[in-house]
Design an enzyme around this catalytic site. Structure first.
Site, PDB file in Angstrom:
ATOM      1  N   GLU A 194       4.493  -6.757  -7.609  1.00 16.10           N
ATOM      2  CA  GLU A 194       3.050  -6.994  -7.566  1.00 16.10           C
ATOM      3  C   GLU A 194       2.282  -5.683  -7.580  1.00 16.10           C
ATOM      4  O   GLU A 194       2.786  -4.633  -7.164  1.00 16.10           O
ATOM      5  CB  GLU A 194       2.652  -7.803  -6.324  1.00 16.10           C
ATOM      6  CG  GLU A 194       2.855  -9.300  -6.488  1.00 16.10           C
ATOM      7  CD  GLU A 194       3.583  -9.939  -5.328  1.00 16.10           C
ATOM      8  OE1 GLU A 194       3.399 -11.143  -5.145  1.00 16.10           O
ATOM      9  OE2 GLU A 194       4.346  -9.257  -4.631  1.00 16.10           O
ATOM     10  N   THR A 195       1.052  -5.780  -8.076  1.00 15.22           N
ATOM     11  CA  THR A 195       0.076  -4.687  -8.052  1.00 15.22           C
ATOM     12  C   THR A 195      -1.230  -5.254  -7.520  1.00 15.22           C
ATOM     13  O   THR A 195      -1.587  -6.399  -7.841  1.00 15.22           O
ATOM     14  CB  THR A 195      -0.118  -4.115  -9.469  1.00 15.22           C
ATOM     15  OG1 THR A 195       1.081  -3.450  -9.880  1.00 15.22           O
ATOM     16  CG2 THR A 195      -1.273  -3.128  -9.522  1.00 15.22           C
TER      17      THR A 195
END
Length: 320
Positions: free
Chosen positions: A47-48
């Site tokens: 994830e970002t």
């Protein structure tokens, strides 16, 4: 072109090069969703997050969370890691009173709603963080074919628990299929067959499997020191989210806390320590807890440490 700033961290660990990697991006205001998704794919972490000014009263920052395949309404390691980065870098500095008290709280406005994160401070520096989910657990039983679930995981049906501990979908903002196994050895042996997953779980409300087993204190001697002594060994697979296997999944562990608490016949505070990512050589430690009053769950929390790893800038098209 325009320049955005990013910081990376390893989350749910106190040791560099372990835990779950996270990129926290600043300066992405005005960029379309398609560009945020492209930036996420460029990092190619589980994830970002993208940090913006708060949009809702009572929140500290607005945060959007992306996997390489999609935007998600809530996720644990991005929430914990982003809160840590905000405080550790001085973007959200603690007050003198908070430093003296040794803790502070930031509230991240996510698509699921406001998510409070309490951070422990060591002379003003964050050392550990714990989120409280915006939503309480919801359960759905969608799949009852144990043979299909076992085949999906390259296991035998006898490796799966049953009865009250049968596979069940659970969500505290993001649904996961809870699949209890009979042993840690079975957890390590699991291999997700994507074609069989598409048949068994693909497109379901809770389509992402979390397999887990109680350890009974029988950790192997070579297990990384920071995950020894955990109560549970777990693995999480997110094939449709662009994450074949996730090293540490706070949202799934929140669901796990709800699943276990619903099957624990006592009130009060219930706690478990979870080791995840061991098979990926990214060992992670998650502290999960649930609180029950009158037989009802009234709080779910997930906590862990984070380590800042790198910072830099990225050039992106000015208008996406």
């Amino acid at each position: 072109m325009r320049t955005i700033r990013y910081i990376t961290a390893d989350v749910f660990t106190s040791q560099p090069f372990t835990g779950n990697q996270l990129a926290v991006v600043f300066g992405a205001e005005g960029l379309p969703t398609e560009t945020l998704q492209a930036i996420t794919r460029e990092f190619n972490y589980s994830e970002t997050t993208f940090v913006f000014a708060p949009e809702t009263a009572g929140t500290t920052r607005r945060v959007r969370i992306f996997t390489p395949g999609m935007e998600v309404p809530f996720a644990g390691h991005p929430t914990i890691g982003t809160a840590h980065v905000l405080v550790a870098t001085g973007d959200v500095p603690p007050t003198a009173e908070e430093i003296a008290a040794g803790e502070m709280t930031v509230v991240l406005g996510e698509n699921v709603g406001p998510v409070p994160v309490r951070l422990r401070l060591d002379r003003g520096v964050p050392s550990w963080a714990q989120l409280t989910t915006a939503l309480l657990p919801e359960e759905r039983v969608e799949v009852t074919d144990r043979t299909a679930i076992a085949h999906m995981l390259s296991l035998d049906p006898s490796d799966l628990l049953g009865g009250a501990y049968a596979p069940t979908g659970v969500s505290c903002g993001l649904p996961f299929q809870m699949i209890p196994l009979t042993s840690v050895e079975a957890v390590s042996r699991a291999r997700l067959r994507v074609d069989a997953w598409e048949t068994a779980l693909g497109g379901r409300w809770a389509e992402w499997p979390m397999v887990f087993a109680m350890t009974g204190g029988n950790d192997p001697a070579d297990l990384a020191a920071h995950v020894r002594g955990c109560d549970i060994r777990a693995r999480v697979f997110v094939p449709s989210g662009g994450v074949p296997e996730d090293p540490a999944t706070g949202s799934a562990n929140a669901a796990l806390a709800g699943y276990l608490a619903a099957r624990t016949p006592r009130d009060g505070l219930l706690r478990w320590e979870v080791a995840q990512g061991v098979e990926m050589e990214r060992p992670s430690r998650l502290s999960i807890e649930a609180h029950k009053t009158g037989g009802r769950i009234d709080a779910i929390r997930v906590g862990g440490a984070s380590v800042i790893m790198a910072e830099g800038t990225m050039a992106v098209p000015a208008h996406g």
